[in-house]
Design a protein around this motif. Structure first.
Motif, mmCIF file in Angstrom:
data_model
loop_
_atom_site.group_PDB
_atom_site.id
_atom_site.type_symbol
_atom_site.label_atom_id
_atom_site.label_comp_id
_atom_site.label_asym_id
_atom_site.label_seq_id
_atom_site.Cartn_x
_atom_site.Cartn_y
_atom_site.Cartn_z
ATOM 1 N N SER A 34 0.819 -1.219 0.000
ATOM 2 C CA SER A 34 0.000 0.000 0.000
ATOM 3 C C SER A 34 0.849 1.264 0.000
ATOM 4 O O SER A 34 0.535 2.229 -0.692
ATOM 5 N N CYS A 35 1.939 1.247 0.738
ATOM 6 C CA CYS A 35 2.781 2.442 0.846
ATOM 7 C C CYS A 35 3.454 2.798 -0.471
ATOM 8 O O CYS A 35 3.910 3.929 -0.649
ATOM 9 N N SER A 36 3.515 1.858 -1.411
ATOM 10 C CA SER A 36 4.182 2.093 -2.701
ATOM 11 C C SER A 36 3.204 2.194 -3.868
ATOM 12 O O SER A 36 3.631 2.311 -5.014
ATOM 13 N N CYS A 55 -1.664 -5.621 -5.948
ATOM 14 C CA CYS A 55 -1.434 -4.314 -5.340
ATOM 15 C C CYS A 55 -2.413 -4.063 -4.199
ATOM 16 O O CYS A 55 -3.620 -4.107 -4.395
ATOM 17 N N SER A 56 -1.859 -3.794 -3.020
ATOM 18 C CA SER A 56 -2.690 -3.431 -1.865
ATOM 19 C C SER A 56 -3.109 -1.974 -1.977
ATOM 20 O O SER A 56 -2.375 -1.152 -2.516
ATOM 21 N N THR A 57 -4.268 -1.669 -1.425
ATOM 22 C CA THR A 57 -4.836 -0.327 -1.584
ATOM 23 C C THR A 57 -5.065 0.391 -0.251
ATOM 24 O O THR A 57 -5.806 1.360 -0.210
ATOM 25 N N GLY A 58 -4.436 -0.069 0.817
ATOM 26 C CA GLY A 58 -4.612 0.573 2.126
ATOM 27 C C GLY A 58 -4.245 2.051 2.070
ATOM 28 O O GLY A 58 -3.193 2.408 1.549
ATOM 29 N N GLY A 59 -5.112 2.889 2.566
ATOM 30 C CA GLY A 59 -4.841 4.327 2.606
ATOM 31 C C GLY A 59 -5.110 5.067 1.311
ATOM 32 O O GLY A 59 -4.987 6.289 1.261
#
Length: 176
Positions: A34-36, A55-59
């Protein structure tokens, strides 16, 4: 050893040099944390790799996710998105699992998954996530070693807890 066990290799590169290393190691899937997820130079390098991407979507806002989806589609990247809450551990009332349904409707050609950080004793969020349409699941796993003073954080599961989590997934799948 992962390949010898019949599993698929996946790694999360946090910079462009790590993408190159992953390719040299023969890694099969690239994971974007998420951070990237908005790191354009990293995403460009990942896009050139020709590997499937999760791909994570946190935030991320929906607008950010729209940008990410467009970015990958323009480059013909085979990708999936994971609903993720960047709260460690994630409290049940903050899981926002309806976002899985929103993402499935908004990106119908994209596989949606669930990257989870809840208490590892919780086995019902994966069931709800499956029922809402998630089809990729990610869980933090660790092996405590009391003799060495190694304990797990509040969101990482032991292998035994992962087996319970997978069993809950299997029950949800059968029920659906």
């Amino acid at each position: 050893e992962i390949k010898n066990s019949g599993m698929i290799t996946m790694v999360t590169p946090f910079d462009e040099l790590s993408v190159d290393m992953a390719l040299r190691l023969g890694i099969e899937v690239l994971k974007i944390g998420s951070c990237s997820a908005l790191d354009k130079p990293l995403l460009e390098e990942v896009s050139k790799a020709g590997k499937p991407v999760i791909c994570s979507t946190g935030g991320l806002s929906i607008g950010d996710i729209d940008w990410l989806v467009t970015f990958f589609k323009k480059r013909s990247v085979n990708f999936a998105l994971e609903h993720c809450v960047s709260e460690y551990p994630t409290e049940v009332m903050n899981a926002r699992l309806n976002r899985i349904k929103i993402m499935k409707a908004r990106y119908p050609e994209t596989i949606i998954g669930f990257s989870t950080h809840e208490d590892p004793k919780n086995t019902f969020l994966i069931q709800i996530a499956y029922a809402l349409g998630a089809r990729i699941f990610e869980k933090h796993v660790g092996i405590p070693d009391p003799e060495k003073g190694i304990t797990l954080n509040k969101y990482s599961a032991t292998p035994e807890q992962v087996m319970e989590w997978i069993q809950a997934y299997c029950h949800a799948r059968a029920a659906c």
